[in-house]
Write a protein that holds these residues in place. Structure first.
Motif, short mmCIF file in Angstrom:
data_model
loop_
_atom_site.label_atom_id
_atom_site.label_comp_id
_atom_site.label_asym_id
_atom_site.label_seq_id
_atom_site.Cartn_x
_atom_site.Cartn_y
_atom_site.Cartn_z
N SER A 122 3.37 10.61 -9.34
CA SER A 122 2.62 10.84 -10.76
C SER A 122 1.54 11.99 -10.77
CB SER A 122 2.00 9.54 -11.25
OG SER A 122 0.88 8.93 -10.67
N THR A 123 0.85 11.94 -9.87
CA THR A 123 -0.22 13.11 -9.59
C THR A 123 -0.01 14.05 -8.67
OG1 THR A 123 -1.38 11.90 -8.07
CG2 THR A 123 -1.85 11.01 -10.43
N GLY A 124 0.77 13.91 -7.86
CA GLY A 124 1.00 14.86 -6.99
C GLY A 124 0.03 14.91 -5.64
N SER A 125 -0.97 13.98 -5.72
CA SER A 125 -1.95 13.80 -4.65
C SER A 125 -2.20 12.41 -4.38
CB SER A 125 -2.98 14.54 -5.10
OG SER A 125 -4.12 14.16 -4.22
N GLY A 183 0.81 -1.36 0.04
CA GLY A 183 -0.19 -0.06 0.06
C GLY A 183 0.65 1.49 0.02
N LEU A 184 2.05 1.15 0.79
CA LEU A 184 2.91 2.47 0.91
C LEU A 184 3.49 2.62 -0.62
CD1 LEU A 184 4.28 1.95 4.25
CD2 LEU A 184 2.68 3.74 3.61
N VAL A 185 3.93 1.63 -1.31
CA VAL A 185 4.78 1.53 -2.50
C VAL A 185 3.67 2.35 -3.38
CG1 VAL A 185 5.61 0.36 -4.55
CG2 VAL A 185 6.18 -0.15 -1.98
N GLN A 186 2.28 1.67 -3.44
CA GLN A 186 1.33 2.28 -4.38
C GLN A 186 1.02 3.95 -4.08
OE1 GLN A 186 -2.05 -0.31 -3.85
NE2 GLN A 186 -0.97 -1.96 -5.18
N ASN A 187 0.90 4.08 -2.87
CA ASN A 187 0.69 5.48 -2.44
C ASN A 187 1.77 6.46 -2.95
OD1 ASN A 187 -1.73 5.09 -1.55
ND2 ASN A 187 -1.02 4.88 0.56
N ASN A 188 3.13 5.85 -2.67
CA ASN A 188 4.37 6.74 -3.22
C ASN A 188 4.20 6.80 -4.81
OD1 ASN A 188 6.60 8.08 -2.95
ND2 ASN A 188 7.77 6.12 -3.03
N VAL A 189 3.76 5.86 -5.50
CA VAL A 189 3.89 5.84 -6.92
C VAL A 189 2.70 7.07 -7.30
CG1 VAL A 189 3.09 4.59 -9.08
CG2 VAL A 189 4.98 3.72 -7.44
N GLN A 190 1.59 6.92 -6.71
CA GLN A 190 0.42 7.80 -6.88
C GLN A 190 1.07 9.30 -6.72
OE1 GLN A 190 -3.27 6.70 -5.86
NE2 GLN A 190 -4.33 8.53 -6.37
N ILE A 191 1.51 9.41 -5.50
CA ILE A 191 2.12 10.87 -5.12
C ILE A 191 2.88 11.29 -6.27
CG2 ILE A 191 3.24 11.90 -3.60
CD1 ILE A 191 2.11 10.49 -1.27
#
Length: 143
Positions: A33-36, A23-31
């Motif tokens: 790529s999208t900044g949020s 979950g942390l890795v996915q959240n980091n990737v999303q932050i």
């Protein structure tokens, strides 16, 4: 009675840790790529049927021949029926309709209608309930 498999505390901790790390890795990737971290919808399908060029092409087609059918326009312009309807209605403010063939009025039609109306008025003068009794008044005969 069924036996449930026994899980040691270290196996449980390992499983929870892996889920948390994913979950942390996915959240980091999303932050990155999208900044949020907020949910971002997936890419929206490109809708290019109502482009400026297609609107201009439909407008020119209507100016050239306003009586041309939608099916002829779609063959000419290479657009779908729905796209042409939307362009005509939403972008050009036109309300397309199907041309309906009707019976041509003849010179004598007005005279025949007038004779019939005069006859009905005479019948109503004689019998005020004529309209209730007559099947002529319950269904249209001129249509």
């Amino acid at each position: 009675m069924s036996l449930k498999p026994f899980m040691h505390n270290c196996e449980l901790f390992s499983t929870v840790w892996q889920v948390t790390m994913n979950g942390l890795v996915q959240n980091n990737v999303q932050i990155e790529s999208t900044g949020s971290i907020n949910y971002q919808p997936t890419s929206i399908r490109q809708r290019n049927a109502r482009s400026i060029e297609n609107i201009a092409a439909v407008r020119d087609s209507v100016r050239e021949n306003p009586r041309r059918s939608i099916s002829c326009r779609l063959q000419e312009l290479g657009l779908s029926t729905t796209s042409i309807w939307r362009i005509l209605h939403r972008d050009l403010g036109l309300h397309p309709y199907e041309i309906q063939l009707t019976q041509t009025l003849k010179v004598n039609d007005h005279t025949q209608h007038r004779v019939f109306v005069d006859w009905v008025l005479r019948q109503l003068a004689v019998d005020p309930n004529f309209a209730k009794k007559s099947s002529l008044m319950t269904r249209p005969i001129f249509g």
